[in-house]
Design an enzyme around this catalytic site. Structure first.
Site, short mmCIF file in Angstrom:
data_model
loop_
_atom_site.label_atom_id
_atom_site.label_comp_id
_atom_site.label_asym_id
_atom_site.label_seq_id
_atom_site.Cartn_x
_atom_site.Cartn_y
_atom_site.Cartn_z
N HIS B 38 0.85 -1.35 -0.04
CA HIS B 38 0.04 0.19 0.06
C HIS B 38 0.79 1.32 0.06
O HIS B 38 0.61 2.17 -0.62
CB HIS B 38 -0.98 -0.02 1.37
CG HIS B 38 -2.23 -0.68 1.06
ND1 HIS B 38 -2.12 -2.04 0.99
CD2 HIS B 38 -3.61 -0.54 0.84
CE1 HIS B 38 -3.42 -2.72 0.44
NE2 HIS B 38 -4.29 -1.50 0.55
N LYS B 104 -10.89 -7.99 5.34
CA LYS B 104 -11.75 -8.24 6.66
C LYS B 104 -11.77 -7.25 7.56
O LYS B 104 -10.78 -6.44 7.80
CB LYS B 104 -11.30 -9.74 7.36
CG LYS B 104 -10.05 -9.54 8.00
CD LYS B 104 -9.64 -10.74 8.73
CE LYS B 104 -8.11 -11.00 9.52
NZ LYS B 104 -8.22 -10.33 10.66
#
Lengths: 291, 192
Positions: B38, B104
């Site tokens: 990221h 999640k």
């Protein structure tokens, strides 16, 4: 006392242990998940998530594949007879860790925080983690826990009294800390979790005490009456939070609560909460005797 | 609610039709990315990944892969917690045109706002259900940054068939996680 096994036997058994640990959900954890399934509403998200969890556990065991890709921080508790050298035991387990990683049973998880390099074989400074205890028996007992990172990130420590939580230095204060921790964790620690609580100690001892609880069988009973009552009450309360499997709602937020207490200083009262994901991968093996 | 087949890459219009609570079976290529990826995607302009991410699906996952001969086999590929990527996510959606994020635990308000503004959904996979998801991987198509980031943090391109997820944050501001957090906050007040 003569030992009827060699260090090669230890290696072989340790490899079995790690593979089993990575691929098989302990029977007591599976039973707790099945019980949880009965509590959830048919057709609910919670029921579906628990179904997926159980189906995955079945597939992992059958296909001999890691049931969760995060094989975590490998923790080993080793009890050994005095004739054996701790160094040789540690070396044997480290050798086997490398093999299990090559074979795809463990994800290479050891990252050097200074160079950001992943060692690639699960070895590093302080990685894996060992704790050794000498015992009087003539066998070696190895306990392994693969402690996932997501659940480690939501583990937390409190120092009482805590004004914001209105937590005093007593078991009701402990309860306030634990409910706060589980509320904050929501689904991020892969609920339904197994909660280890450490009361007292210094900071490190308290966390260690909390983590040691995760090695306990979910169906055991705490010999200390006050802790047993705390565990039971928290189990009921935490499951009323409505967080549910994966934080998507339901009646099952925790599968078990286990607490331990160690002596503290007059100045300190620590409460540590070690969160273990539902994929509570722990296993045990004894070499040269029965566990 | 029935599961619905959903093709990746996807158009903005199709994604905006999705609603929180809907179950999807994803088909197409997922790109795994977690912590280091990221930051890297945010700091660099990846020309190789740009066309793959445009309309594509980013999967918060650090899989276990094993090389057999010349091909990578996916052994385990469940989701990792998404919230750690909150500082980067909105920027990456804007920069690369990602249409679907899978993970999640849900994400924060900045991501929720980006989902609404740019037309992206956040989908939940079941944490720990690694073999269930690995079994939907038809092939591992490529890997980026393997040497530099290591196996868990590399960007893996996995072609999947019927990868099951549930939309949990949609383009209309709905978030199942936010709803549950509210409920649990009320209950917390009652149990202590």
């Amino acid at each position: 006392m003569n030992l009827n096994f060699t260090i090669q036997d230890v290696e072989r058994s340790a490899l079995d242990l790690i593979i089993r640990c990575s691929c098989e959900l302990p029977p007591d954890v599976r039973a707790a998940l099945e019980k949880a399934l009965d509590r959830e509403k048919p057709g609910s998200v919670a029921e579906r998530n628990l179904h997926a969890i159980l189906e995955n556990a079945t597939l992992a065991a059958k296909q001999r594949q890691p049931l969760c890709q995060d094989t975590g921080f490998p923790l080993f508790h080793i009890a050994y007879p005095q004739q054996l050298s701790v160094r040789s035991l540690q070396h044997a387990v480290e050798k086997v860790i490398v093999r299990a990683t090559e074979q795809g049973y463990l994800r290479p998880n050891a990252v050097d925080p200074l160079t950001e390099k992943n060692s690639g074989d699960n070895r590093g400074r302080g990685f894996p983690q060992f704790s050794f205890h000498e015992h009087d028996a003539a066998f070696v007992r190895i306990r392994c826990l693969l402690k996932g990172g997501g659940s480690e990130n939501v583990s937390v420590q409190y120092s009482l009294p805590d004004r914001e939580l209105r937590a005093e230095r007593d078991l009701s204060g402990v309860m306030r800390c634990v409910t706060d921790a589980i509320y904050r964790a929501q689904g991020k620690g892969c609920a339904p979790g197994i909660i280890g609580i450490g009361i007292g100690g210094d900071r490190a001892g308290s966390l260690q005490c909390a983590k040691e609880q995760l090695f306990r069988n979910l169906e055991d009973s705490n010999p200390e009456a006050a802790l047993k009552a705390l565990e039971e009450e928290l189990f009921l309360k935490l499951n009323q939070l409505g967080i549910g499997p994966m934080g998507l709602g339901g009646h099952t937020t925790v599968l078990g609560v286990k607490a331990g207490a160690i002596h503290r200083l007059p100045a300190s009262y620590f409460v540590s909460v070690a969160y273990m994901c539902w994929a509570c991968r722990r296993s045990e093996i004894c070499i040269g005797g029965d566990c | 609610m029935q599961q619905r087949r959903f093709q990746i890459p996807a158009e903005e219009k199709t994604v905006r039709e999705l609603r929180a609570g809907q179950r999807l079976l994803l088909n197409g290529t997922l790109i795994t990315a977690r912590d280091r990826a990221h930051r890297w995607l945010a700091e660099k302009n990846s020309h190789e990944l740009q066309p793959l991410l445009d309309g594509g699906a980013l999967y918060h996952c650090g899989p276990i892969m094993q090389k057999q001969g010349d091909v990578w086999i996916c052994k385990a590929a469940g989701p990792t917690s998404s919230l750690r990527q909150e500082p980067y996510m909105a920027g990456l959606i804007r920069k690369y045109g990602i249409r679907c994020i899978i993970g999640k635990g849900g994400m924060g308000p900045e991501t929720a706002e980006a989902l609404r503004e740019y037309g992206t959904v956040y989908c939940s996979a079941v944490g720990g259900a690694a073999v269930l998801y690995a079994n939907t991987v038809e092939s591992v198509e490529a890997v980026f940054r393997l040497e530099a980031f290591g196996m868990p943090e590399a960007l893996w391109l996995m072609k999947v068939r019927d990868f099951p997820v549930m939309v949990s944050m949609d383009t209309h501001g709905n978030s199942l996680y936010r709803d549950i957090e509210k409920i649990s906050k009320t209950r917390l007040g009652k149990i202590i």
